[in-house]
Scaffold this active site. Structure first.
Site, PDB file in Angstrom:
ATOM      1  N   VAL A   1      -5.051  -0.179   5.179  1.00  0.00           N
ATOM      2  CA  VAL A   1      -3.813   0.039   5.946  1.00  0.00           C
ATOM      3  C   VAL A   1      -3.032  -1.275   6.043  1.00  0.00           C
ATOM      4  CG1 VAL A   1      -2.901   0.662   8.234  1.00  0.00           C
ATOM      5  CG2 VAL A   1      -4.790   1.975   7.261  1.00  0.00           C
TER       6      VAL A   1
ATOM      7  N   ALA B   1       6.199  -4.602   3.872  1.00  0.00           N
ATOM      8  CA  ALA B   1       7.018  -5.673   4.469  1.00  0.00           C
ATOM      9  C   ALA B   1       7.646  -6.541   3.380  1.00  0.00           C
ATOM     10  CB  ALA B   1       6.171  -6.517   5.415  1.00  0.00           C
TER      11      ALA B   1
ATOM     12  N   VAL C   1      -1.207  -1.968   2.852  1.00  0.00           N
ATOM     13  CA  VAL C   1       0.017  -1.138   2.788  1.00  0.00           C
ATOM     14  C   VAL C   1       1.116  -1.767   3.653  1.00  0.00           C
ATOM     15  CG1 VAL C   1       1.011   1.114   3.434  1.00  0.00           C
ATOM     16  CG2 VAL C   1      -1.215   1.018   2.284  1.00  0.00           C
ATOM     17  N   HIS C   2       0.733  -2.207   4.871  1.00  0.00           N
ATOM     18  CA  HIS C   2       1.682  -2.815   5.814  1.00  0.00           C
ATOM     19  C   HIS C   2       2.340  -4.060   5.204  1.00  0.00           C
ATOM     20  CE1 HIS C   2       3.276  -4.193   9.670  1.00  0.00           C
ATOM     21  NE2 HIS C   2       2.600  -5.316   9.570  1.00  0.00           N
ATOM     22  N   VAL C   3       1.520  -4.943   4.635  1.00  0.00           N
ATOM     23  CA  VAL C   3       2.041  -6.191   4.066  1.00  0.00           C
ATOM     24  C   VAL C   3       2.886  -5.886   2.817  1.00  0.00           C
ATOM     25  CG1 VAL C   3       1.415  -8.423   3.044  1.00  0.00           C
ATOM     26  CG2 VAL C   3       0.145  -7.565   5.011  1.00  0.00           C
TER      27      VAL C   3
END
Ligand code: HEM
Length: 223
Positions: free
Chosen positions: A178, A186, A181-183
């Site tokens: 997760v 961004a 995916v977040h990085v």
């Protein structure tokens, strides 16, 4: 033309060069403390997870130090994330447009944002990451406490500890995915990193990716 800050009551035209405040200094400090903790937890956790990765313990002063600091970093992450949760949970509540946004994921990935509904401060993908992180951190801290023998040895049985190890490892692997995916998101959505470093985004970024939020920011407060 110089950039200017959007204040409540200002009228904004998509062509104007504007900067929009997105995060306070406190929120950014809170975010980066949490992020640092997760990176340290992933490293110390992976070092303890497999003999193949034991060499990582050298970065933390050896196996015993790694084992001792890992749970404490987890405690710091838990409270630090609680701070993020209190700040952002409301903006991550699911709205009608989020279902439509998710159903048009193909348009998101191919950059056809004109086909997407206007979204508020966060889109459905960001909201999913937020709630997944929240659930996984609760699972990680609870299962971690069950196996923290230094302080809670007598409170749980061996069977419970075995189950906790399994749940803890699975939740850790999922949260690392997760986090990736977040990085990735961004970095992929250009101009987003600046939101968490400088605290501001351009008006163009807000108009393109979070138009409903921009409209609320500019027009909502006036009324
Ligand atoms: C270390 C690498 C990380 C980078 C580069 C990064 C980057 C960012 C950026 C740029 C934003 C702003 C997004 C926007 O305003 O649209 C953001 C928001 C956020 N980040 Fe991170 N982040 C990282 C790690 C983490 C970690 C480890 C966590 C939690 C465990 C986290 C939790 C959050 C939360 C809760 C938000 C607010 C978004 C929301 O509430 O949906 N971040 N991050």
């Amino acid at each position: 033309m110089t950039a200017y800050d959007v204040e409540p009551g200002d009228s904004v035209h998509p062509g104007d060069p504007v900067t929009v405040d997105r995060y306070t200094t406190g929120a950014r400090a809170n975010h980066w403390i949490t992020a640092t903790c997760l990176v340290l937890l992933a490293l110390t956790g992976l070092a303890l997870f497999s003999p193949w990765l034991y060499f990582i313990t050298a970065m933390f002063g050896g196996g015993q130090t790694t084992r001792a600091i890992h749970p404490w970093i987890g405690v710091v992450l838990f409270f630090s994330f609680a701070g993020l949760f209190i700040r952002f949970w409301r903006a991550n509540l699911w709205k009608a447009e989020d279902g439509t946004w998710l159903a048009r994921l193909r348009d998101v990935l191919t950059g056809h944002e004109e086909r997407l509904p206007e979204v508020g401060k966060y889109n459905a993908g960001q909201k999913a990451v937020f709630w997944l992180m929240s659930i996984l951190i609760i699972v990680l801290i609870s299962s971690g406490l069950v196996m923290w023998d230094q302080y809670f040895y007598g409170y749980t049985t061996i069977e419970q500890k075995r189950l906790a190890v399994l749940i803890h490892s699975m939740a850790a692997i999922i949260i690392i995915c997760v986090w990736i995916v977040h990085v990735y998101a961004a970095i992929w959505v250009r101009g987003t990193i600046g939101a968490m470093t400088r605290g501001q985004v351009t008006g163009g970024w807000a108009w393109r990716h979070h138009r409903k939020w921009l409209r609320e920011l500019v027009g909502g407060k006036r009324s």
